[in-house]
Design a protein around this motif. Structure first.
Motif, mmCIF file in Angstrom:
data_model
loop_
_atom_site.group_PDB
_atom_site.id
_atom_site.type_symbol
_atom_site.label_atom_id
_atom_site.label_comp_id
_atom_site.label_asym_id
_atom_site.label_seq_id
_atom_site.Cartn_x
_atom_site.Cartn_y
_atom_site.Cartn_z
ATOM 1 N N UNK A 157 0.192 -1.403 0.182
ATOM 2 C CA UNK A 157 0.118 0.600 0.491
ATOM 3 C C UNK A 157 0.781 1.663 0.051
ATOM 4 N N UNK A 158 1.964 1.011 -0.054
ATOM 5 C CA UNK A 158 3.652 2.525 -0.048
ATOM 6 C C UNK A 158 3.017 2.359 -1.651
ATOM 7 N N UNK A 247 3.216 19.506 -17.888
ATOM 8 C CA UNK A 247 4.072 19.537 -17.193
ATOM 9 C C UNK A 247 3.890 19.648 -16.130
ATOM 10 N N UNK A 248 2.531 20.130 -15.496
ATOM 11 C CA UNK A 248 1.800 19.372 -14.448
ATOM 12 C C UNK A 248 2.339 18.237 -14.122
ATOM 13 N N UNK A 249 2.282 17.632 -12.492
ATOM 14 C CA UNK A 249 2.048 16.252 -12.169
ATOM 15 C C UNK A 249 0.987 16.897 -10.594
ATOM 16 N N UNK A 250 0.612 15.585 -10.546
ATOM 17 C CA UNK A 250 -0.048 15.151 -8.773
ATOM 18 C C UNK A 250 0.039 13.738 -8.557
ATOM 19 N N UNK A 251 0.779 13.797 -7.675
ATOM 20 C CA UNK A 251 1.572 12.189 -7.227
ATOM 21 C C UNK A 251 0.003 12.471 -5.865
ATOM 22 N N UNK A 252 -0.421 10.987 -6.049
ATOM 23 C CA UNK A 252 -1.526 11.097 -4.467
ATOM 24 C C UNK A 252 -1.288 9.670 -3.887
ATOM 25 N N UNK A 253 -1.375 9.817 -2.626
ATOM 26 C CA UNK A 253 -1.286 7.952 -2.027
ATOM 27 C C UNK A 253 -2.810 7.022 -2.576
ATOM 28 N N UNK A 276 3.447 3.551 -9.002
ATOM 29 C CA UNK A 276 5.227 3.743 -8.656
ATOM 30 C C UNK A 276 5.387 2.868 -7.279
ATOM 31 N N UNK A 277 6.391 1.882 -6.710
ATOM 32 C CA UNK A 277 6.821 1.418 -5.830
ATOM 33 C C UNK A 277 7.743 1.435 -5.815
#
Ligand SMILES: O=C(O)CCC(=O)C(=O)O
Length: 305
Positions: A157-158, A247-253, A276-277
């Motif tokens: 879950x990471x 060009x933007x990026x949002x990364x979330x859990x 990704x992990x």
């Protein structure tokens, strides 16, 4: 954000008062600091990185994808393909085949700056899922609120999602919205986030081990809610978004509740979501290999509910 256009999700107008709606916090100021990035991810459940990716590279992915949409008859031929103007009646939302045999998309999503970011965030060798989700969201459409863990929770879950707008997506075109602090909501973590969209209750008479989210374990398609307005009110937090640019990026859990704004433009909105992990951690086998089984029949699991 003083003059906002009408913003809705699933046809329901969102309350855009400051108590109910806001902007994502940008994190480019801490991009080189792994510890700060981890702390902020733990605190906010997302990292918003405007301009982190190479805009020209993103635009070349847009060209490749919109050309395919045009070749398949989804775009209005009166416009340049880069404008991605929908032909009336184009009824699209999810189009993962746009990533197949698409080297420019793979280069953007799985090499260079993207992988460098995850190596820093996770502090080790990184692997990505082999399946690439592509959204080609036609006018009038949006994505319902959900957490990714119910679709990809059989490994670590990471695990993190990159939401990458493939072109500029202002509020009219509509992009990702994130429900503030939802990744730390104890009720969601104890209930909805424990579910698996491919599991079905073998002890229920009407159980069906086939469709996505069918069989009594979770709601149809795995959505958390079909009402983004009452969901927000219940949690007492804000929906957050941005005027996204290529060009933007949002990364979330995988526990962060997210959805997307209804596309009120005449364009087909393009974005990808990729995962990704750490390579050393267990992986959800549904999304790995040259032809991932995804939510197909081999993914279904009977459980006692
Ligand atoms: O782009 C969208 O409409 C939805 C994106 C999404 O659900 C995701 O990134 O997991």
């Amino acid at each position: 954000m003083t003059t906002l256009p009408p913003i809705s999700c699933l046809g329901k107008p969102l309350d855009t008062s400051p108590e109910a709606f806001g902007l994502l916090r940008p994190s480019m100021d801490i991009i080189d600091d792994a510890i700060e990035l981890r702390q902020r991810m733990a605190e906010d459940g997302y990292l918003y990185l405007p301009g982190y990716l190479d805009r020209d590279e993103v635009l070349s992915v847009r060209r490749a994808m919109t050309q395919r949409l045009a070749d398949d008859g989804y775009l209005d031929p009166a416009y340049d393909v880069m404008e991605s103007i929908a032909r009336p009646g184009s009824d699209l939302a999810f189009k993962p085949d746009l990533a197949l045999d698409n080297p420019v998309a793979h280069h953007l999503l799985y090499t260079g700056r993207m992988m460098a970011f995850y190596s820093r965030l996770l502090g080790g060798e990184v692997r990505h899922y082999d399946f690439t989700w592509v959204r080609a969201v036609a006018p009038g459409k949006s994505t319902p609120p959900h957490c990714d863990v119910v679709y990809m929770g059989r490994g670590t879950h990471q695990l993190y999602t990159s939401w990458t707008p493939i072109g500029d997506c202002g509020l009219e075109v509509g992009g990702l919205i994130v429900l503030e602090k939802s990744h730390r909501n104890p009720k969601l973590l104890a209930n909805y986030c424990q579910k698996d969209v491919d599991a079905w209750c073998e002890n229920r008479r009407d159980a069906a081990p086939t469709g996505l989210g069918e069989g009594g374990n979770i709601g149809r398609h795995g959505w958390l809610s079909k009402d983004p307005v009452s969901l927000r009110e219940r949690l007492g937090v804000r929906w957050l978004t941005a005027e996204y640019r290529a060009g933007d990026l949002v990364v979330f859990t995988v526990q962060t509740v997210h959805a997307s704004i209804t596309n009120r433009s005449n364009q087909i909105r393009l974005s990808t979501d990729t995962r990704y992990q750490l390579a050393s951690e267990p992986v959800d086998e549904r999304w790995i290999g040259p032809k991932p089984i995804a939510h197909g029949p081999e993914a279904k699991r009977g459980i006692i509910c």
